[in-house]
Design a protein around this motif. Structure first.
Motif, short mmCIF file in Angstrom:
data_model
loop_
_atom_site.label_atom_id
_atom_site.label_comp_id
_atom_site.label_asym_id
_atom_site.label_seq_id
_atom_site.Cartn_x
_atom_site.Cartn_y
_atom_site.Cartn_z
N TYR A 6 32.67 -22.30 18.20
CA TYR A 6 31.86 -22.12 17.00
C TYR A 6 30.75 -23.16 16.88
O TYR A 6 29.74 -22.92 16.26
CB TYR A 6 32.75 -22.18 15.75
CG TYR A 6 33.78 -21.08 15.77
CD1 TYR A 6 33.42 -19.77 15.48
CD2 TYR A 6 35.09 -21.34 16.12
CE1 TYR A 6 34.35 -18.74 15.52
CE2 TYR A 6 36.04 -20.31 16.16
CZ TYR A 6 35.66 -19.03 15.86
OH TYR A 6 36.57 -18.02 15.92
N PHE A 7 30.96 -24.30 17.50
CA PHE A 7 29.98 -25.39 17.44
C PHE A 7 29.75 -25.93 18.84
O PHE A 7 30.21 -27.01 19.19
CB PHE A 7 30.48 -26.51 16.52
CG PHE A 7 30.84 -26.04 15.15
CD1 PHE A 7 29.85 -25.79 14.21
CD2 PHE A 7 32.16 -25.84 14.78
CE1 PHE A 7 30.18 -25.34 12.94
CE2 PHE A 7 32.50 -25.40 13.52
CZ PHE A 7 31.50 -25.14 12.59
N PRO A 8 29.01 -25.17 19.69
CA PRO A 8 28.84 -25.57 21.09
C PRO A 8 28.25 -26.96 21.28
O PRO A 8 28.51 -27.60 22.30
CB PRO A 8 27.90 -24.50 21.66
CG PRO A 8 27.76 -23.46 20.64
CD PRO A 8 28.32 -23.94 19.36
N THR A 9 27.52 -27.44 20.31
CA THR A 9 26.94 -28.78 20.45
C THR A 9 28.00 -29.87 20.42
O THR A 9 27.74 -31.00 20.81
CB THR A 9 25.91 -29.05 19.34
OG1 THR A 9 26.54 -28.85 18.07
CG2 THR A 9 24.71 -28.11 19.46
N MET A 10 29.20 -29.53 20.00
CA MET A 10 30.29 -30.51 19.93
C MET A 10 30.99 -30.72 21.27
O MET A 10 31.72 -31.69 21.44
CB MET A 10 31.34 -30.08 18.91
CG MET A 10 30.86 -30.08 17.48
SD MET A 10 32.13 -29.48 16.35
CE MET A 10 33.41 -30.69 16.56
N ILE A 11 30.80 -29.84 22.22
CA ILE A 11 31.57 -29.86 23.46
C ILE A 11 31.48 -31.20 24.17
O ILE A 11 32.50 -31.79 24.51
CB ILE A 11 31.13 -28.72 24.40
CG1 ILE A 11 31.46 -27.39 23.75
CG2 ILE A 11 31.80 -28.84 25.75
CD1 ILE A 11 30.80 -26.22 24.42
N ASP A 12 30.27 -31.66 24.42
CA ASP A 12 30.12 -32.92 25.15
C ASP A 12 30.79 -34.08 24.42
O ASP A 12 31.44 -34.92 25.05
CB ASP A 12 28.65 -33.21 25.43
CG ASP A 12 28.06 -32.25 26.45
OD1 ASP A 12 28.81 -31.77 27.33
OD2 ASP A 12 26.87 -31.96 26.35
#
Length: 130
Positions: A6-12
């Motif tokens: 839901y929040f791909p920017t959180m992956i890293d």
């Protein structure tokens, strides 16, 4: 790790903090399984690079490769092909059945008119899928 869908920017950020990439729901569903069927090959690669198990299985028999071979809405794209390739490169088992008892090859016949589906089929057969 489920938040990454839901929040791909959180992956890293999650991976840098050593989030468990193999955490599973009570049914055995892992983040890799979820993302593999959503045409996000870059995330599939990141999870695999961080130790995600390409052969983890759900209670019903599902696997990351199965969800990649049958992406959400059967949206066969180059990203789906890449996801399958990354999983095969990580030695994902090709002779698994999904929750409905179908093999990886069983349901592809209806989609063989799509070039990416043919690529996926050929990749699976080359790796020994039956």
């Amino acid at each position: 790790m489920y938040a990454s869908y839901y929040f791909p920017t959180m992956i890293d950020s999650l991976l840098k903090k050593n989030a468990d990439v193999n955490i599973a729901t009570k049914y055995g569903l892992t983040p890799l399984m979820i993302i593999a069927g959503r045409n996000q090959s870059d995330v599939v690669k990141k999870y695999l690079d961080h130790g995600a198990d390409p052969n983890a299985r759900t209670d019903g028999g599902g696997s990351a490769l199965y969800t990649a071979v049958y992406p959400l809405y059967r949206n066969y794209t180059e990203e789906a092909v890449k996801s399958v390739q990354y999983l095969l490169d990580a030695n994902a088992s090709t002779n698994v059945t999904g929750p409905n008892g179908k093999t990886l090859l069983d349901g592809l016949d209806d989609f063989m008119g799509i070039p990416e589906t043919k690529q996926i089929y050929d990749m699976l057969v080359a790796k020994g899928a039956k």
